[in-house]
Enzyme design. Structure first.
Site, mmCIF file in Angstrom:
data_model
loop_
_atom_site.group_PDB
_atom_site.id
_atom_site.type_symbol
_atom_site.label_atom_id
_atom_site.label_comp_id
_atom_site.label_asym_id
_atom_site.label_seq_id
_atom_site.Cartn_x
_atom_site.Cartn_y
_atom_site.Cartn_z
ATOM 1 N N GLU A 435 0.793 -1.232 0.000
ATOM 2 C CA GLU A 435 0.000 0.000 0.000
ATOM 3 C C GLU A 435 0.827 1.286 0.000
ATOM 4 O OE1 GLU A 435 -3.021 -0.240 3.040
ATOM 5 O OE2 GLU A 435 -4.127 -1.803 1.957
ATOM 6 N N ASP A 436 2.116 1.208 -0.298
ATOM 7 C CA ASP A 436 2.901 2.432 -0.326
ATOM 8 C C ASP A 436 2.557 3.301 -1.535
ATOM 9 O OD1 ASP A 436 3.957 1.338 1.903
ATOM 10 O OD2 ASP A 436 6.018 1.225 1.203
#
Length: 840
Positions: A435-436
């Site tokens: 999820e970066d």
């Protein structure tokens, strides 16, 4: 290395609190009364807990009472004797030190560490003494150090935990997550060894070249690296799964490379597709006629490909896995560390969790980026049981830095992880982060209009990590992040449903869509989605003080960490329950209600995602990985299995939806839509449909033939001529030749809270393998529970005329309690449940 060359240094350790910046001499002067017994692997929290110095962090709200432990400096001491017969090389090997640690041997500083995931080897032959030696490990508080680094480099954006965690190469969940406590552990979390040798095998790399024809010869290419004295030759031997030699190679050490050919290979397959054949590769270093070092590792002979190709009639490209030339629909779960105190996760516990995934018909686990590179016992279980592993590198939910020192640490970490795991048959994919990209998009740091420089860690995910994988593990796919959606225009997003993988959190998070709408949030590969539920009532009763055992108590809310800022998981749970069910006032009733909603949500999700597997060339959805399989402490979370190892009803819903052949049923206006999802060979089926009113009267019945094509999901419709009344519809798929039941599903009128499902009477009888259950009217969500017993099928739906046979295993240690939607519940008559073990 041979076993005689390895001396474990796991016993005899002691632990003491130390001054923040003490020297080795000052540590040595700590009074003997300050020291506690400790073991390696271990943690300061674990040693203090065993000594009775801190309360159980998992009980009540004790998490608050132990925060001081993570703020202290802790020193570990081992005094050990060494004989004078030193080998040419004497090393101390530290497999994992958590995290900032100074290591002294006999008063001399050996190393200082700053990465929990990097192993260290130190030559100590000239530093060891014949006789008594003293090893000191001084662990500094990670968060204190992290905030100093953050002050120098700047605060960065993140979801979950303290922002300083982004600068620390430590398991990110230790800083707290939306399902876990803040427990800032420290200590030697992996074994420590003294290794003695003249020559040792440092690494063996094996690559496979498969013939184009199925089952054709496989050539295994080998490259060996060693340290110490040079051997004269290297031999490799490959043993089949029964231990019989099938190939061998003997080469000069100056060559360094060799190859073996297996003419009639037995391939390794994911569960349900074939056997999990594991060969043993034995590498030996020879000095003349003497074997001086040995390495053994198990490998599976198989091919694996990540397929991204056009999807017939749709935009974008597919995202699915192909193993040994066969396309595989992935149904599995995300994996988090199974405890906050990592030393407590035994090989047996790893095995149990993976077995539970397999029993739930799962074929993949994603090792999530905020945890650890797991113990070999985890990957052993996955190899042996046929569970593919999606392996994240350990960057989760944040804008990580990328300055030179950080990148150097990351490179050492990645190289160690890839070298350790690359021979694994189960390992399917390396993934750069969790999820970066999404978090960068959320603040405008990534996307078509984003300014450069605000997302520096892209250099890690798009250059450093793929370069490491290409150099050390070139035959396995690498994926920059999860979610990650590179579209045809070259613009990379994290949420495009037509390409790459996606996290579908519009249900539960974001808009909080009804769970009945999972079909609206599908993607080419759904790598996260989920619905919360309470853990088992028995676990809550062991976790909550008696005065707090009621819905929405302060401690109940404390054990639900979901939310951004102030946790709001209890509120979101209440919304989903109230939208669908009548209010529950007791703790037991609320546990059942939340688990009911989770189970129904997972039934809908897996059925709707798997339905889109369709046919070759039209694999619109390639897989679904629920968030999450397991828990690390007693908590209300998205897990299918609570921290006591008890499965929730959702586990059974997924098990049925992921069966080799499964059916799904929906009511759509005046018709029934059914889907047949087949992961095996083509089968001829008889599809039997019935519909009942809520009083138990049959209002419709029909049977039709159906061909379930191999590896295909296909829909069908039949008219339902009872639109004027509320009905429960059921479909049962049976083998057309044997008439044996294969799968069934029910479609219920919703929302459930508007219907009355209390009209049925249930009957229980003993069968050869367990219980027989029947009902006089439709029964929704029958849940059986008893300490010591496992029910092969559970959370079942009943309609009149059905007699369900439920196999039971184990030894009954408490009454069997049952409950169902709108039913008061009760106990199964004790005469039907003897204390003796059930037998299958």
């Amino acid at each position: 290395m041979t076993d005689r060359q390895i001396v474990p240094l796991n016993e005899g350790w002691q632990l003491a609190e130390a001054p923040a910046r003490a020297s080795a001499a000052e540590l040595a002067r700590l009074p003997e009364s300050a020291w506690l017994n400790a073991t390696v692997p271990g943690s300061a929290h674990g040693a203090l807990l065993r000594a009775g110095r801190i309360p159980d962090p998992f009980y009540g709200m004790n998490e608050q009472a132990v925060q001081w432990v993570g703020d202290k400096t802790w020193v570990w001491r081992l005094r050990f004797r060494v004989d004078a017969d030193f080998e040419p090389h004497e090393d101390l090997v530290f497999q994992g030190l958590d995290t900032y640690c100074d290591v002294w041997l006999n008063g001399e500083l050996l190393l200082s560490t700053d990465n929990m995931f990097v192993p260290h080897r130190v030559a100590v032959r000239d530093r060891l003494r014949a006789g008594l030696n003293e090893l000191l490990l001084c662990f500094h508080p990670a968060l204190v150090r992290a905030r100093v680094i953050e002050a120098a480099h700047g605060k960065r954006h993140l979801w979950n935990g303290d922002s300083a965690r982004l600068y620390v190469r430590k398991a990110q969940y230790h800083f707290g997550w939306d399902w876990g406590p803040v427990l800032m552990t420290s200590g030697p979390w992996l074994p420590i060894q003294r290794q003695r040798y003249g020559t040792r095998i440092d690494d063996v790399q094996c690559r496979q070249l498969h013939a184009t024809e199925a089952g054709g010869p496989v050539r295994v290419q080998l490259r060996t690296r060693w340290a110490g004295d040079a051997p004269s030759r290297v031999s490799h031997e490959l043993l089949d799964p029964e231990g019989r030699p099938v190939a061998a190679a003997d080469v000069s050490a100056s060559c360094g490379e060799a190859s073996l050919t297996v003419t009639e290979p037995r391939l390794w397959w994911p569960r349900g597709m074939g056997e999990q054949a594991l060969y043993t590769l034995v590498t030996r270093l020879h000095a003349g006629d003497q074997v001086v070092a040995v390495d053994r590792r198990r490998i599976g002979l198989r091919t694996l490909r990540l397929v991204q190709q056009p999807v017939a009639g749709e935009a974008g490209t597919s995202f699915f896995f192909e193993v040994n030339g066969r396309e595989v629909f992935i149904g599995g779960a995300n994996w988090i560390p199974d405890d906050n105190l990592l030393e407590r996760i035994t090989p047996a516990r790893y095995r149990q969790r993976v077995e539970q995934a397999v029993a739930g018909n799962m074929n993949m686990l994603r090792v999530w980026a905020g945890g650890i590179y797991e113990d070999d016992a985890f990957y052993d279980a996955c190899d042996e049981l046929g569970v593919l592993v999606w392996q994240d590198f350990l960057f989760a939910c944040g804008l990580y830095p990328a300055h030179a020192e950080f990148q150097a640490s990351v490179r050492a970490e990645a190289e160690a992880a890839v070298r350790r795991l690359r021979h694994r048959a189960c390992l399917a994919l390396w993934c750069g982060n969790n999820e970066d990209y999404a978090i960068a998009e959320s603040i405008g740091a990534h996307g078509p209009q984003a300014p450069s420089g605000r997302f520096p860690a892209r250099v890690i995910y798009e250059e450093l990590l793929p370069a490491v994988c290409a150099a050390l593990d070139p035959d396995r796919p690498y994926w920059p992040g999860s979610p990650y959606s590179p579209n045809a225009t070259g613009i990379t997003l994290s949420s495009d449903p037509t390409v790459g993988d996606r996290h579908s959190w519009e249900i539960w998070h974001q808009a909080m869509l009804p769970y009945q709408r999972y079909a609206d949030v599908q993607s080419r590969f759904v790598s996260e989605f989920g619905m919360q539920a309470h853990p088992s009532l028995a676990l809550l009763e062991r976790t909550l003080p008696e005065a707090e055992r009621y819905p929405e108590s302060r401690t109940m809310v404390w054990h639900n960490k979901a939310g951004s800022g102030a946790p709001d998981g209890h509120r979101r749970l209440a919304v989903y329950v109230s939208d669908n069910l009548r209010a529950a006032t007791s703790l037991a009733g609320q546990v059942y209600a939340t688990q009911f909603i989770q189970a129904e949500a997972m039934r809908v999700a897996y059925q709707d995602f798997r339905r889109r597997w369709q046919r070759p060339g039209a694999r619109a959805v390639g897989g679904a990985l629920v968030w999450q399989l397991n828990d690390c402490w007693p908590v209300t979370s998205w897990a299918l299995i609570d921290s006591a190892g008890v499965v929730k009803p959702a586990w059974h819903a997924i098990r049925r939806a992921m069966a080799p052949l499964a059916v799904a049923l929906r009511q759509e206006k005046n018709s029934l839509r059914f889907t047949v999802m087949n992961a095996g060979a083509t089968r001829e089926l008889a599809m039997r449909f019935k519909a009942f009113d809520l009083q138990g009267n049959c209002r419709f019945e029909q049977t039709l033939g159906w061909t379930a094509d191999s590896d295909v999901s296909a829909d069908g419709w039949i008219a339902l001529p009872v639109s004027d009344i509320t009905v429960v519809a059921e479909v049962i798929a049976t083998d057309a030749r044997t008439n044996s039941e294969i799968s069934r599903d029910c479609a219920w009128p919703e929302p459930f809270k508007y219907q009355d499902f209390s009209l049925a009477s249930l009957s229980f009888h003993r069968s050869d393998e367990g219980l027989k259950v029947s009902a006089t009217a439709p029964v929704k969500g029958l849940w059986l529970l008893s300490e010591g017993l496992e029910f092969e099928d559970n959370f079942i739906d009943l309609v009149p005329g059905d007699v369900r046979h439920i196999a039971v295993r184990g030894v009954c240690r408490a009454p069997v309690v049952w409950t169902a939607l709108d039913q008061l519940g009760g106990k199964v008559p004790e005469a039907l449940i003897p204390g003796a073990p059930f037998s299958p």
